[in-house]
Design a protein around this motif. Structure first.
Motif, PDB file in Angstrom:
ATOM      1  N   LEU A  21      77.276  66.587  -2.600  1.00 29.58           N
ATOM      2  CA  LEU A  21      78.696  66.839  -2.382  1.00 29.58           C
ATOM      3  C   LEU A  21      79.487  66.305  -3.572  1.00 29.58           C
ATOM      4  O   LEU A  21      79.131  65.303  -4.191  1.00 29.58           O
ATOM      5  CB  LEU A  21      79.175  66.155  -1.098  1.00 29.58           C
ATOM      6  CG  LEU A  21      78.495  66.592   0.200  1.00 29.58           C
ATOM      7  CD1 LEU A  21      79.127  65.871   1.397  1.00 29.58           C
ATOM      8  CD2 LEU A  21      78.574  68.097   0.383  1.00 29.58           C
ATOM      9  N   TYR A  78      82.757  64.522  -5.162  1.00 29.42           N
ATOM     10  CA  TYR A  78      83.671  63.509  -4.637  1.00 29.42           C
ATOM     11  C   TYR A  78      84.380  62.792  -5.775  1.00 29.42           C
ATOM     12  O   TYR A  78      83.922  62.776  -6.927  1.00 29.42           O
ATOM     13  CB  TYR A  78      82.910  62.499  -3.775  1.00 29.42           C
ATOM     14  CG  TYR A  78      81.810  61.761  -4.502  1.00 29.42           C
ATOM     15  CD1 TYR A  78      82.066  60.551  -5.152  1.00 29.42           C
ATOM     16  CD2 TYR A  78      80.508  62.273  -4.560  1.00 29.42           C
ATOM     17  CE1 TYR A  78      81.062  59.878  -5.831  1.00 29.42           C
ATOM     18  CE2 TYR A  78      79.502  61.616  -5.227  1.00 29.42           C
ATOM     19  CZ  TYR A  78      79.784  60.412  -5.866  1.00 29.42           C
ATOM     20  OH  TYR A  78      78.784  59.754  -6.546  1.00 29.42           O
ATOM     21  N   GLU A 129      77.208  71.327  -8.738  1.00 28.57           N
ATOM     22  CA  GLU A 129      77.375  70.548  -7.517  1.00 28.57           C
ATOM     23  C   GLU A 129      77.143  69.062  -7.788  1.00 28.57           C
ATOM     24  O   GLU A 129      76.454  68.685  -8.732  1.00 28.57           O
ATOM     25  CB  GLU A 129      76.397  71.037  -6.444  1.00 28.57           C
ATOM     26  CG  GLU A 129      76.599  72.490  -6.040  1.00 28.57           C
ATOM     27  CD  GLU A 129      75.559  72.941  -5.046  1.00 28.57           C
ATOM     28  OE1 GLU A 129      74.518  72.246  -4.919  1.00 28.57           O
ATOM     29  OE2 GLU A 129      75.764  73.978  -4.400  1.00 28.57           O
ATOM     30  N   ASP A 158      84.861  67.996  -2.390  1.00 35.04           N
ATOM     31  CA  ASP A 158      84.512  67.874  -0.980  1.00 35.04           C
ATOM     32  C   ASP A 158      85.079  66.614  -0.334  1.00 35.04           C
ATOM     33  O   ASP A 158      85.551  66.662   0.809  1.00 35.04           O
ATOM     34  CB  ASP A 158      82.980  67.851  -0.819  1.00 35.04           C
ATOM     35  CG  ASP A 158      82.333  69.150  -1.267  1.00 35.04           C
ATOM     36  OD1 ASP A 158      82.836  70.222  -0.885  1.00 35.04           O
ATOM     37  OD2 ASP A 158      81.344  69.085  -2.016  1.00 35.04           O
ATOM     38  N   THR A 212      87.810  63.877   3.949  1.00 41.73           N
ATOM     39  CA  THR A 212      87.498  65.252   3.570  1.00 41.73           C
ATOM     40  C   THR A 212      88.791  65.947   3.146  1.00 41.73           C
ATOM     41  O   THR A 212      89.892  65.434   3.359  1.00 41.73           O
ATOM     42  CB  THR A 212      86.866  66.013   4.740  1.00 41.73           C
ATOM     43  OG1 THR A 212      87.764  65.978   5.870  1.00 41.73           O
ATOM     44  CG2 THR A 212      85.543  65.389   5.145  1.00 41.73           C
ATOM     45  N   LEU A 271      79.402  69.851   6.217  1.00 39.71           N
ATOM     46  CA  LEU A 271      79.094  69.898   4.784  1.00 39.71           C
ATOM     47  C   LEU A 271      77.688  69.403   4.510  1.00 39.71           C
ATOM     48  O   LEU A 271      76.936  70.006   3.727  1.00 39.71           O
ATOM     49  CB  LEU A 271      80.110  69.057   4.002  1.00 39.71           C
ATOM     50  CG  LEU A 271      81.535  69.614   3.892  1.00 39.71           C
ATOM     51  CD1 LEU A 271      82.459  68.575   3.265  1.00 39.71           C
ATOM     52  CD2 LEU A 271      81.546  70.896   3.064  1.00 39.71           C
TER      53      LEU A 271
END
Length: 435
Positions: free
Chosen positions: A225, A227, A325, A366, A387, A422
């Motif tokens: 994810l 961040y 990603e 995310d 989130t 997610l």
């Protein structure tokens, strides 16, 4: 009592003739003073100039053996202990941090701040305290140290560019400001970097991360994810991000872009790019935005921006929207809910419209992991994980998924279900927590 004074002792064999023993008057015991840290003496200007001259004439580096040879040649009357003290003092003035050297070596010290020749503040993990055992001779000595440290860091510091932000070879972060920008005296800020990065397990032991939170953070990294780590100055964002990057799979390639090389994750495949200020002619500048663009061409598995604070936010969001990603970075913000507004302000500085930036943000990022620092105890900890959601007007808002209390309590919020989805979508189920 003079520690070098010796009490007369009877000659060898005098115990066989008691009558011949000299009478020794007992000495009164004086109270023993408290132990004081031994600091290298400040070398005289004459000794410093002489050592500099000999090193310059021989072309030798200021290593310990070379400095010792120069000291012996300059002051042959010194004994062994005095030579060692002089070598430590001279080297701290030539290549070290001068009077600050002993403070920087102390394992518990995290920050050293110099506001003036006699105004030095130290943080040993419980907030800033004034240090009274260290001082500089005058303001010029502080300025001289700032110039030397900037040179060691490979940065420019002069009247044309009266500030510097760099990294010393041992990892210490340097910031210095010269007068007249700094009123009265040169200001020096040093943040000591740990030789080995903290692991997530160590952060748990230090109560910076709850044990349940550590499991969640591992799942976030495994799920790749994207961040941002947010928080105020001194909240521990860089330390925390380095610990998370240490959880990245050993087969992945991490490319880091920073203004000053601070992130040192415990990972076998890390590429670190560092920006560069312009030279005296105003040419040769390499911005953080340039580095992010180059990072995308280096086959990264994880793109990391040490601190998002300018136009590079556009390139980071573009990278995260093109299949990269697991990208991450840090950003200054008072709360996780303030991060979208903070990124909006940075994007507007680069000429990107509000709705366009929020559209990029919603598809690129995310999570936001927010850190806080207790001003009373100095404790740094993870406070919440948010989130990102879309509001009715198309603006990005955050929703708390998990909140961590100062007593290590854990509470799930409205964003928890989205965080579960997610992670599950990436094949990393989370087995704890509920709404």
């Amino acid at each position: 009592m003079n520690p070098t004074r010796k009490i007369p002792r009877p000659p060898f064999g005098a115990h066989r003739a008691p009558a011949a023993r000299p009478t020794v008057t007992p000495l009164r015991r004086r109270p023993v003073a408290a132990a004081v840290p031994i600091r290298p003496p400040v070398p005289s200007d004459a000794l410093l100039d002489a050592v500099r001259l000999r090193l310059a004439e021989s072309g030798a580096p200021p290593s310990a053996p070379e400095v010792a040879a120069a000291v012996r040649a300059t002051s042959p009357s010194l004994d062994g202990d005095s030579v060692l003290d002089a070598v430590r003092a001279v080297r701290s003035e030539l290549v070290g941090a001068g009077p600050l050297e002993e403070l920087l070596r102390a394992p518990e010290v995290t920050d050293v701040l110099v506001n003036g020749p006699e105004e030095i503040w130290v943080d040993r993990g419980a907030g800033l305290r004034r240090e009274t055992s260290v001082r500089f001779p005058d303001p010029e000595a502080v300025r001289h140290l700032a110039h030397r440290l900037a040179t060691v860091a490979g940065r420019r510091l002069d009247d044309a560019r009266p500030w510097v932000d760099g990294r010393l070879p041992d990892g210490t972060r340097l910031h210095a400001v010269l007068p007249p920008i700094a009123a009265g005296c040169t200001h020096i800020s040093l943040r000591i970097s740990r030789p080995q990065p903290f692991t997530l397990a160590e952060l748990v032991e230090a109560r910076a991360v709850p044990r349940a939170g550590a499991e969640l953070l591992r799942a976030i990294v495994r799920a790749r994810l994207s961040y941002l780590v947010s928080g105020g100055t001194g909240a521990g964002k860089t330390t925390f991000l380095a610990a998370l990057l240490g959880l990245v799979g050993r087969g992945e390639r991490i490319v880091i872009a920073e203004d000053s090389a601070e992130l040192r994750p415990d990972h076998p495949h890390v590429v670190r790019l560092q920006s560069r200020p312009p030279n005296q002619e105003g040419a040769g500048e390499l911005t953080l935005r340039d580095l992010v663009r180059q990072a995308l061409r280096m086959r990264p598995d994880r793109v990391v921006v040490g601190e998002v604070r300018g136009a590079e936010v556009l390139d980071l969001l573009a990278a995260l929207n093109t299949g990269h990603e697991g990208g991450c970075g840090t950003v200054h913000a008072n709360a996780a809910a303030d991060v979208p507004a903070r990124l909006e302000a940075l994007g507007s500085m680069a000429g990107m419209g509000r709705l366009a930036l929020h559209s990029q943000l919603q598809s690129a990022l995310d999570l936001v992991v927010h850190l806080v620092r207790d001003p009373r105890t100095g404790r740094r900890r993870v406070a919440e994980v948010h989130t990102l959601d879309r509001s009715t007007g198309g603006i990005t808002v955050t929703s708390p998924a998990v909140t961590f209390g100062s007593d290590d309590s854990v509470a799930c919020g409205p964003g928890w279900d989205r965080l579960l989805r997610l992670c599950n979508a990436r094949g990393v189920p989370i087995t704890w927590g509920s709404r």
